[in-house]
Design a protein around this motif. Structure first.
Motif, PDB file in Angstrom:
ATOM      1  N   UNK B  29      59.204 101.609  85.835  1.00 20.09           N
ATOM      2  CA  UNK B  29      58.285 102.458  85.367  1.00 20.09           C
ATOM      3  C   UNK B  29      58.317 102.523  83.920  1.00 20.09           C
ATOM      4  N   UNK B  30      57.357 102.503  83.040  1.00 24.64           N
ATOM      5  CA  UNK B  30      57.302 102.643  81.770  1.00 24.64           C
ATOM      6  C   UNK B  30      56.090 103.750  81.268  1.00 24.64           C
ATOM      7  N   UNK B  31      56.106 103.832  80.099  1.00 26.08           N
ATOM      8  CA  UNK B  31      55.102 105.031  79.508  1.00 26.08           C
ATOM      9  C   UNK B  31      54.585 104.347  78.123  1.00 26.08           C
ATOM     10  N   UNK B  32      53.265 104.416  77.873  1.00 27.72           N
ATOM     11  CA  UNK B  32      52.835 104.267  76.635  1.00 27.72           C
ATOM     12  C   UNK B  32      51.995 105.371  76.284  1.00 27.72           C
ATOM     13  N   UNK B  33      51.995 105.572  74.898  1.00 32.88           N
ATOM     14  CA  UNK B  33      51.424 106.865  74.186  1.00 32.88           C
ATOM     15  C   UNK B  33      50.153 106.382  73.205  1.00 32.88           C
ATOM     16  N   UNK B  34      48.973 107.062  73.414  1.00 29.68           N
ATOM     17  CA  UNK B  34      48.038 106.784  72.590  1.00 29.68           C
ATOM     18  C   UNK B  34      47.901 108.227  71.701  1.00 29.68           C
ATOM     19  N   UNK B  35      48.292 107.939  70.562  1.00 31.36           N
ATOM     20  CA  UNK B  35      48.479 108.981  69.555  1.00 31.36           C
ATOM     21  C   UNK B  35      47.477 109.247  68.807  1.00 31.36           C
ATOM     22  N   UNK B 171      41.166 102.837  75.654  1.00 35.21           N
ATOM     23  CA  UNK B 171      39.732 103.269  76.078  1.00 35.21           C
ATOM     24  C   UNK B 171      39.767 104.289  77.142  1.00 35.21           C
ATOM     25  N   UNK B 172      40.723 104.219  78.185  1.00 40.06           N
ATOM     26  CA  UNK B 172      40.898 105.281  79.089  1.00 40.06           C
ATOM     27  C   UNK B 172      41.173 106.511  78.492  1.00 40.06           C
ATOM     28  N   UNK B 173      42.111 106.476  77.512  1.00 37.45           N
ATOM     29  CA  UNK B 173      42.537 107.704  77.053  1.00 37.45           C
ATOM     30  C   UNK B 173      41.449 108.491  76.090  1.00 37.45           C
ATOM     31  N   UNK B 174      40.520 107.677  75.533  1.00 38.29           N
ATOM     32  CA  UNK B 174      39.606 108.096  74.972  1.00 38.29           C
ATOM     33  C   UNK B 174      38.428 108.578  75.829  1.00 38.29           C
ATOM     34  N   UNK B 175      38.154 108.154  76.885  1.00 41.40           N
ATOM     35  CA  UNK B 175      37.150 108.548  77.711  1.00 41.40           C
ATOM     36  C   UNK B 175      37.862 109.973  78.358  1.00 41.40           C
TER      37      UNK B 175
END
Lengths: 264, 264
Positions: B29-35, B171-175
């Motif tokens: 498991x990892x995580x990524x942040x769209x800030x 892109x998914x974060x923006x959506x």
DNA sequence: GTAGCATTGTGTCATAACGACGCATTAACA
DNA sequence: TGTTAATGCGTCGTTATGACACAATGCTAC
């Protein structure tokens, strides 16, 4: 996820999988499915009952080492419902470090005559991905796996305590369903091919948990232009027979891109 | 997630963490942040550049064995921005079995003089959880970790190819941001305490990627009753000074529960 | 200083959408 | 065949929306 639902390959027994799991599955990650259906004007959820647990739980499973997460969800759904091509949406990850008291599992297994050591892979911490699925109630054949006592539909209002944090997962799924009602073809996936306006309205009312004016509802739905009115009616009810409708999928999908505007 | 961002504890060096990772972190498991930030009327995203990679990537990290998933995200955000109390939303899990070609990583590490074996934990498959964060641009101090060349804001329109599948994640974060605009206090978290109506409008226009009528926008926003108009104006601009506003958080939150009704 | 200009503040108007409700129609049942 | 209760279809006043006009204001250039 219940600790031994949907984790078996067709070739392996539950007991074998319990041993091999560590080599078969991606560690740390599980998934749970909230499977919604609509029947007798009520929203239903498919639950399973494991032999060794006291509570019902959401059908769930693990992810094979080379398997896409989404494919794993599709696999679990296929196993429990017999259906392919299910409408499926990921909605939340539950990643609390203390989602479960795994000690309970050991005790439950012991009750069932299965001994597992303290380092067993099943007792490790799992982060679970929640999926919700929308299925046509009549097409589903609820299928327990060999380690389950039962697999059956529950009325949304009659669901009590569930296994582990499954009640929270269910609630989050419902909340998501509400928010996405105007953006995804939820009606299409829950209702049969042909349906009546009162049925569609009841579906909306159940999901949104509000009551709506019959006449305004009809005006708005027809106003979207996403329905085709058929010349048939649904006879057999106690009163005037309502007309049947189907979705005009071209227009439905087009409208959903913008979101079905307005209220509710 | 970039393979070596945000994985260090304060006490450990990158190289040490690279060795200890398997015992420190939850596997798979990892995580990524769209800030997201908002500056000079543009939506910005905070990206990092790892020394050994050719592309910029989202700040990311791993989850400690006893750490809640959400706490891990909070930790990563704190490390990159210096901020506590960040508005944070989980939005999607990316679980394709072939998200990345891990062989590339070995080569990149080798370039950097670091040798890792084929069974190294970093080369295993990871399922990553995407979080987006909304921050007040002016409060952020972009902070690269010791294994990074850079950490800086990018204009949304100027972002080219990113590391691995990070462009898809963005892109998914923006959506998601678009869909949640009427249900979460997005304006509040992206704008400074005091802001002008044109600034708020530009924020909406940028997120939704449409242009709106100035006067109708103002009418609708004030109509929600979620804004307090101040007696100050923002002087210094080239033309008529617009009034400053703040959010009335009581009414804002109340209104968001219903969703800010209507269009856009 | 003052005229010019770009931007903001405020208001109008026609149209569409919405909420509340009335009345006629029809299928099952007694 | 009349009663009952649900459905089909429509009305009306109010509110929200989209399009646009005009006055007010703060900088800039001369």
């Amino acid at each position: 996820m219940s600790y031994f639902r949907g984790i078996m390959t067709p070739q392996k027994t539950f007991r074998e999988t319990l041993i091999d799991g560590e080599t078969l599955f991606q560690p740390s990650v599980s998934l749970d499915c909230v499977i919604f259906g609509f029947h007798e004007n009520e929203l239903k959820v498919l639950l399973v009952k494991a032999k060794a647990t006291d509570h019902w739980s959401l059908p769930g499973g693990f992810v094979f080492k080379e398997e896409d997460l989404e494919d794993a969800a599709i696999r679990v759904l296929k196993e429990r419902t017999g259906l392919n091509d299910i409408f499926l949406q990921q909605f939340h990850v539950f990643g609390s470090a203390k989602r479960s008291d795994w000690n309970v599992h050991r005790i439950n297994f012991k009750k069932d005559g299965i001994e597992i050591g303290p380092d067993h892979w099943l007792l490790k911490r799992f982060i679970t991905v929640g999926y919700y699925a929308l299925v046509e109630f009549a097409h589903v054949k609820p299928t327990p796996d060999t380690s389950s006592e039962a697999c059956s539909w529950w009325d949304l209002n009659e669901i009590g305590e569930l296994f582990m944090d499954h009640k929270q997962i269910l609630d989050k799924a419902l909340e998501t369903l509400r928010l996405q009602l105007n953006h995804l073809p939820i009606g299409y996936n829950l209702l049969p091919q042909k349906f009546t306006m009162p049925e569609l309205q009841k579906l909306y009312e159940t999901i949104l948990n509000i009551s709506l004016d019959r006449r305004n509802f009809q005006r708005r739905m027809t106003g979207f232009g996403i329905l085709k009115k058929l010349k048939e009616t649904r006879k057999g009810g106690a009163h005037r027979a309502p007309f049947l409708y189907t979705f005009d999928m071209r227009k439905y999908r087009k409208a959903l891109k913008q979101g079905l505007h307005g209220g509710w």
